[in-house]
Design an enzyme around this catalytic site. Structure first.
Site, PDB file in Angstrom:
ATOM      1  N   THR A 131       0.597  -1.175   0.031  1.00  0.00           N
ATOM      2  CA  THR A 131       0.006  -0.122   0.039  1.00  0.00           C
ATOM      3  C   THR A 131       0.873   1.289   0.102  1.00  0.00           C
ATOM      4  O   THR A 131       2.017   1.160   0.344  1.00  0.00           O
ATOM      5  CB  THR A 131      -0.864  -0.118   1.245  1.00  0.00           C
ATOM      6  N   ASP A 132       0.236   2.545  -0.400  1.00  0.00           N
ATOM      7  CA  ASP A 132       0.844   3.797  -0.359  1.00  0.00           C
ATOM      8  C   ASP A 132       1.178   4.213   1.073  1.00  0.00           C
ATOM      9  O   ASP A 132       1.993   4.917   1.351  1.00  0.00           O
ATOM     10  CB  ASP A 132       0.104   4.742  -1.068  1.00  0.00           C
ATOM     11  N   GLU A 133       0.369   3.627   1.939  1.00  0.00           N
ATOM     12  CA  GLU A 133       0.380   4.012   3.484  1.00  0.00           C
ATOM     13  C   GLU A 133       1.731   3.773   4.102  1.00  0.00           C
ATOM     14  O   GLU A 133       1.885   4.568   5.042  1.00  0.00           O
ATOM     15  CB  GLU A 133      -0.854   3.425   4.207  1.00  0.00           C
ATOM     16  N   TYR A 156      -1.768  -0.391  11.005  1.00  0.00           N
ATOM     17  CA  TYR A 156      -1.983  -1.047   9.818  1.00  0.00           C
ATOM     18  C   TYR A 156      -0.588  -0.716   8.903  1.00  0.00           C
ATOM     19  O   TYR A 156      -0.021  -1.935   8.452  1.00  0.00           O
ATOM     20  CB  TYR A 156      -3.319  -0.782   9.051  1.00  0.00           C
ATOM     21  N   LYS A 160       2.233  -3.282   7.317  1.00  0.00           N
ATOM     22  CA  LYS A 160       2.524  -3.335   5.888  1.00  0.00           C
ATOM     23  C   LYS A 160       3.954  -3.132   5.511  1.00  0.00           C
ATOM     24  O   LYS A 160       4.547  -3.737   5.104  1.00  0.00           O
ATOM     25  CB  LYS A 160       1.552  -2.603   5.030  1.00  0.00           C
TER      26      LYS A 160
HETATM   27  P1  NAD Z   1      -9.667  -7.266   2.179  1.00  0.00           P
HETATM   28  O1  NAD Z   1      -9.763  -7.263   3.638  1.00  0.00           O
HETATM   29  O2  NAD Z   1     -10.823  -7.014   1.590  1.00  0.00           O
HETATM   30  O3  NAD Z   1      -9.174  -8.939   2.054  1.00  0.00           O
HETATM   31  C1  NAD Z   1      -8.163  -9.510   2.729  1.00  0.00           C
HETATM   32  C2  NAD Z   1      -8.356 -11.044   2.541  1.00  0.00           C
HETATM   33  O4  NAD Z   1      -7.464 -11.893   3.113  1.00  0.00           O
HETATM   34  C3  NAD Z   1      -9.723 -11.613   2.914  1.00  0.00           C
HETATM   35  O5  NAD Z   1     -10.240 -12.475   1.920  1.00  0.00           O
HETATM   36  C4  NAD Z   1      -9.284 -12.435   4.185  1.00  0.00           C
HETATM   37  O6  NAD Z   1     -10.159 -13.513   4.415  1.00  0.00           O
HETATM   38  C5  NAD Z   1      -7.843 -12.843   3.846  1.00  0.00           C
HETATM   39  N1  NAD Z   1      -7.099 -13.053   4.893  1.00  0.00           N
HETATM   40  C6  NAD Z   1      -6.769 -12.344   6.475  1.00  0.00           C
HETATM   41  N2  NAD Z   1      -6.087 -12.838   6.956  1.00  0.00           N
HETATM   42  C7  NAD Z   1      -5.770 -14.061   6.628  1.00  0.00           C
HETATM   43  C8  NAD Z   1      -4.904 -15.132   7.160  1.00  0.00           C
HETATM   44  N3  NAD Z   1      -4.335 -15.017   8.125  1.00  0.00           N
HETATM   45  N4  NAD Z   1      -4.675 -15.972   6.285  1.00  0.00           N
HETATM   46  C9  NAD Z   1      -5.335 -16.078   4.941  1.00  0.00           C
HETATM   47  N5  NAD Z   1      -6.180 -15.326   4.569  1.00  0.00           N
HETATM   48  C10 NAD Z   1      -6.403 -14.058   5.304  1.00  0.00           C
HETATM   49  O7  NAD Z   1      -8.294  -6.628   1.608  1.00  0.00           O
HETATM   50  P2  NAD Z   1      -8.264  -5.648   0.466  1.00  0.00           P
HETATM   51  O8  NAD Z   1      -8.665  -4.357   0.483  1.00  0.00           O
HETATM   52  O9  NAD Z   1      -8.665  -6.564  -0.776  1.00  0.00           O
HETATM   53  O10 NAD Z   1      -6.566  -5.744   0.297  1.00  0.00           O
HETATM   54  C11 NAD Z   1      -5.771  -6.688  -0.240  1.00  0.00           C
HETATM   55  C12 NAD Z   1      -4.493  -6.443  -0.176  1.00  0.00           C
HETATM   56  O11 NAD Z   1      -3.887  -5.263  -0.742  1.00  0.00           O
HETATM   57  C13 NAD Z   1      -4.073  -6.059   1.266  1.00  0.00           C
HETATM   58  O12 NAD Z   1      -2.478  -6.693   1.283  1.00  0.00           O
HETATM   59  C14 NAD Z   1      -3.967  -4.679   1.077  1.00  0.00           C
HETATM   60  O13 NAD Z   1      -2.908  -4.217   2.415  1.00  0.00           O
HETATM   61  C15 NAD Z   1      -3.426  -4.226  -0.013  1.00  0.00           C
HETATM   62  N6  NAD Z   1      -4.138  -2.915  -0.427  1.00  0.00           N
HETATM   63  C16 NAD Z   1      -5.113  -2.542  -0.343  1.00  0.00           C
HETATM   64  C17 NAD Z   1      -5.741  -1.228  -0.980  1.00  0.00           C
HETATM   65  C18 NAD Z   1      -7.050  -1.005  -0.594  1.00  0.00           C
HETATM   66  O14 NAD Z   1      -7.435   0.391  -0.873  1.00  0.00           O
HETATM   67  N7  NAD Z   1      -8.079  -1.669  -0.195  1.00  0.00           N
HETATM   68  C19 NAD Z   1      -4.707  -0.376  -1.492  1.00  0.00           C
HETATM   69  C20 NAD Z   1      -3.540  -0.813  -1.542  1.00  0.00           C
HETATM   70  C21 NAD Z   1      -2.914  -2.047  -1.032  1.00  0.00           C
HETATM   71  O1  TDX Z   2     -16.422   6.049   8.435  1.00  0.00           O
HETATM   72  C1  TDX Z   2     -15.395   6.639   7.962  1.00  0.00           C
HETATM   73  N1  TDX Z   2     -15.299   7.987   7.693  1.00  0.00           N
HETATM   74  C2  TDX Z   2     -14.277   8.702   7.149  1.00  0.00           C
HETATM   75  O2  TDX Z   2     -14.170   9.891   7.137  1.00  0.00           O
HETATM   76  C3  TDX Z   2     -14.244   5.967   7.178  1.00  0.00           C
HETATM   77  C4  TDX Z   2     -14.278   4.281   7.264  1.00  0.00           C
HETATM   78  C5  TDX Z   2     -13.244   6.542   6.824  1.00  0.00           C
HETATM   79  N2  TDX Z   2     -13.062   7.786   6.778  1.00  0.00           N
HETATM   80  C6  TDX Z   2     -11.846   8.450   6.041  1.00  0.00           C
HETATM   81  C7  TDX Z   2     -10.552   7.979   6.628  1.00  0.00           C
HETATM   82  C8  TDX Z   2      -9.634   8.094   5.465  1.00  0.00           C
HETATM   83  O3  TDX Z   2      -9.314   9.237   5.267  1.00  0.00           O
HETATM   84  O4  TDX Z   2     -12.002   8.201   4.820  1.00  0.00           O
HETATM   85  C9  TDX Z   2     -10.704   8.058   4.347  1.00  0.00           C
HETATM   86  C10 TDX Z   2     -10.536   6.489   3.753  1.00  0.00           C
HETATM   87  O5  TDX Z   2     -10.827   5.741   4.613  1.00  0.00           O
HETATM   88  P1  TDX Z   2     -10.867   4.059   4.621  1.00  0.00           P
HETATM   89  O6  TDX Z   2     -11.749   3.550   3.706  1.00  0.00           O
HETATM   90  O7  TDX Z   2     -10.935   3.408   5.893  1.00  0.00           O
HETATM   91  O8  TDX Z   2      -9.260   3.910   3.918  1.00  0.00           O
HETATM   92  P2  TDX Z   2      -7.919   4.115   4.358  1.00  0.00           P
HETATM   93  O9  TDX Z   2      -7.934   4.228   5.837  1.00  0.00           O
HETATM   94  O10 TDX Z   2      -7.415   5.406   3.455  1.00  0.00           O
HETATM   95  O11 TDX Z   2      -7.179   2.747   3.751  1.00  0.00           O
HETATM   96  C11 TDX Z   2      -7.455   2.240   2.500  1.00  0.00           C
HETATM   97  O12 TDX Z   2      -6.617   2.500   1.476  1.00  0.00           O
HETATM   98  C12 TDX Z   2      -5.050   2.167   1.670  1.00  0.00           C
HETATM   99  C13 TDX Z   2      -7.659   0.716   2.963  1.00  0.00           C
HETATM  100  O13 TDX Z   2      -8.410   0.409   3.773  1.00  0.00           O
HETATM  101  C14 TDX Z   2      -6.023   0.224   3.071  1.00  0.00           C
HETATM  102  O14 TDX Z   2      -6.301  -1.243   3.113  1.00  0.00           O
HETATM  103  C15 TDX Z   2      -5.121   0.520   2.055  1.00  0.00           C
HETATM  104  O15 TDX Z   2      -3.971   0.191   1.959  1.00  0.00           O
END
Ligand code: NAD
Ligand code: TDX
Length: 350
Positions: A131-133, A156, A160
């Site tokens: 992630t970019d975080e 988190y 990562k």
């Molecule tokens: P998500 O939470 O929707 O899905 C995570 C999946 O991993 C789920 O299916 C869960 O069951 C599985 N999982 C969790 N713990 C596990 C374990 N111990 N063993 C096996 N499986 C397990 O997450 P996402 O948003 O799809 O993110 C996927 C990946 O991409 C993550 O590594 C996250 O850090 C990265 N990522 C997410 C975002 C975003 O915006 N969501 C952005 C950049 C990177």
């Molecule tokens: O109820 C809310 N109200 C609110 O203002 C929630 C859930 C979030 N927020 C804000 C927090 C953040 O600034 O909105 C923005 C987006 O929040 P999230 O959807 O929780 O995402 P973020 O915290 O940015 O992280 C996401 O992007 C990077 C993913 O969950 C991560 O897994 C990924 O790595």
């Protein structure tokens, strides 16, 4: 090519699994997922019977299970997405994030290393999805490049960042062929409704308050999930081992403007008078350690490997809203107890 995709039942993982299963019928795709609250086999219903796809229920924290799986299956590559992914949950329960995101990743690296070192193996790549975080937070200006120093703030992002460091360490120390991509915020179908956009879609639908942390001034750089999956495909097949790529759409929005746009789109879709949904916006207590701004420079990926995002945000957000409105059963299931029951039935059949 036999590929292990971890976390394939989650939001991004399910789009990656679908893309690989459909686009590469000659590859065998194994989807390893623990099915936590975030994992949902319903995300993959359309491909679950394809001959080149197999689901494996398992926990990446269980080293003995992971080692036995790698020994048995002799994978050629891993695309690792399994993680605990929600920042707010990491603030409540950091240890779970250390276990899955750090220990789980190291377990996979160990198993991949053992396989890679066998003379009989043809292990080619450990692809770690990050992630970019990990780069921390930006002020009003600036952009994250692949050279930006890591500076994670939440449990988190710290977990990562830790996992990214281990991946690089295994490449540098043991020669494990590995690479990493760091992507900005994703949105789109199958996003779990605890994250900002799907939470607000669900709340607007049900006329519930839209909780905006602080003043809504935090900025995120949004990318449509299928564009992320396409980027992973391009990087997996073309990037140099040991490299890192940033993925993002140059699409920065303040949270309040994202939600205003969403309200407008949903006024139309739900035949509500213009301005109705905006009245649901409620400013609530800010997230602890809330990063102000993320912005990612993906020019390396665009220039070297020719990837670019396919959708404008307005178009992608409308497409996302349409998906949630058309998939009421999915949304109702993941917000109710039916969801747990569905899993019990699925396992009983396997
Ligand atoms: P998500 O939470 O929707 O899905 C995570 C999946 O991993 C789920 O299916 C869960 O069951 C599985 N999982 C969790 N713990 C596990 C374990 N111990 N063993 C096996 N499986 C397990 O997450 P996402 O948003 O799809 O993110 C996927 C990946 O991409 C993550 O590594 C996250 O850090 C990265 N990522 C997410 C975002 C975003 O915006 N969501 C952005 C950049 C990177
Ligand atoms: O109820 C809310 N109200 C609110 O203002 C929630 C859930 C979030 N927020 C804000 C927090 C953040 O600034 O909105 C923005 C987006 O929040 P999230 O959807 O929780 O995402 P973020 O915290 O940015 O992280 C996401 O992007 C990077 C993913 O969950 C991560 O897994 C990924 O790595």
């Amino acid at each position: 090519m036999k590929i292990l995709i971890t976390g394939g039942a989650g939001f991004i993982g399910s789009h990656v699994v679908r893309l690989f299963v459909n686009k590469y019928p000659n590859y065998t795709i194994h989807n390893l997922d623990k099915l936590t609250y975030a994992g949902n086999l319903a995300n993959l219903k359309d491909i679950e019977k394809k001959p080149n796809y197999k689901f494996i229920k398992g926990d990446i924290v269980d080293a003995a299970f992971i080692n036995a799986l790698f020994e048995k299956e002799n994978y050629n590559a891993v695309i690792h997405l399994a993680a605990e992914s929600h920042v707010d949950r990491s603030i409540t329960n950091p240890l779970e994030f250390v276990m899955t995101n750090v220990i789980g990743t190291v377990n996979l690296l160990n198993a991949a290393k053992t396989l890679y070192q066998l003379s009989t193996s043809n292990f080619k790549l450990f692809y770690h999805v990050s992630t970019d975080e990990v780069y921390g937070a930006l002020g009003e200006t600036g952009i994250f490049t692949e050279e930006t120093a890591y500076d994670p703030h939440s449990p988190y992002s710290a977990s990562k960042a830790g996992s990214d460091h281990f991946v690089r360490a295994y490449h540098d120390t043991y020669g494990l062929p590995a690479l990493i991509s760091n992507c900005s915020n994703n949105y789109g179908p199958n996003h779990f409704p605890e994250k900002l956009i799907p939470l607000c879609i669900n709340n607007i639908k049900n006329n519930k308050p839209l909780p905006i942390y602080g003043k809504g001034e935090n900025v995120r750089d949004w990318l449509f999930v299928e564009d992320h999956a396409r980027a992973i495909d391009v990087i997996f097949h073309n990037a140099k081992v040991g490299s890192t790529y940033n993925i993002g759409g140059h699409n920065e929005w303040t949270n309040i403007n994202v939600i205003r746009l969403l309200c407008k789109i949903m006024d139309k879709k739900l035949n509500r008078a213009e301005g109705t949904n905006e009245k649901l916006i409620t400013f609530v207590k800010d997230r602890a350690g809330h990063d102000l701004r993320y912005a990612i420079d993906s020019s390396k990926l665009q220039n070297e490997l020719g990837w670019k995002p396919s959708l404008q945000f307005e178009e992608g957000l409308e497409k996302t809203v349409d998906w949630y409105l058309a998939n009421e059963a999915w949304l109702n299931d993941v917000t109710s107890g039916n969801y747990a029951k569905y899993y019990e039935e699925q396992y009983a059949k396997r």
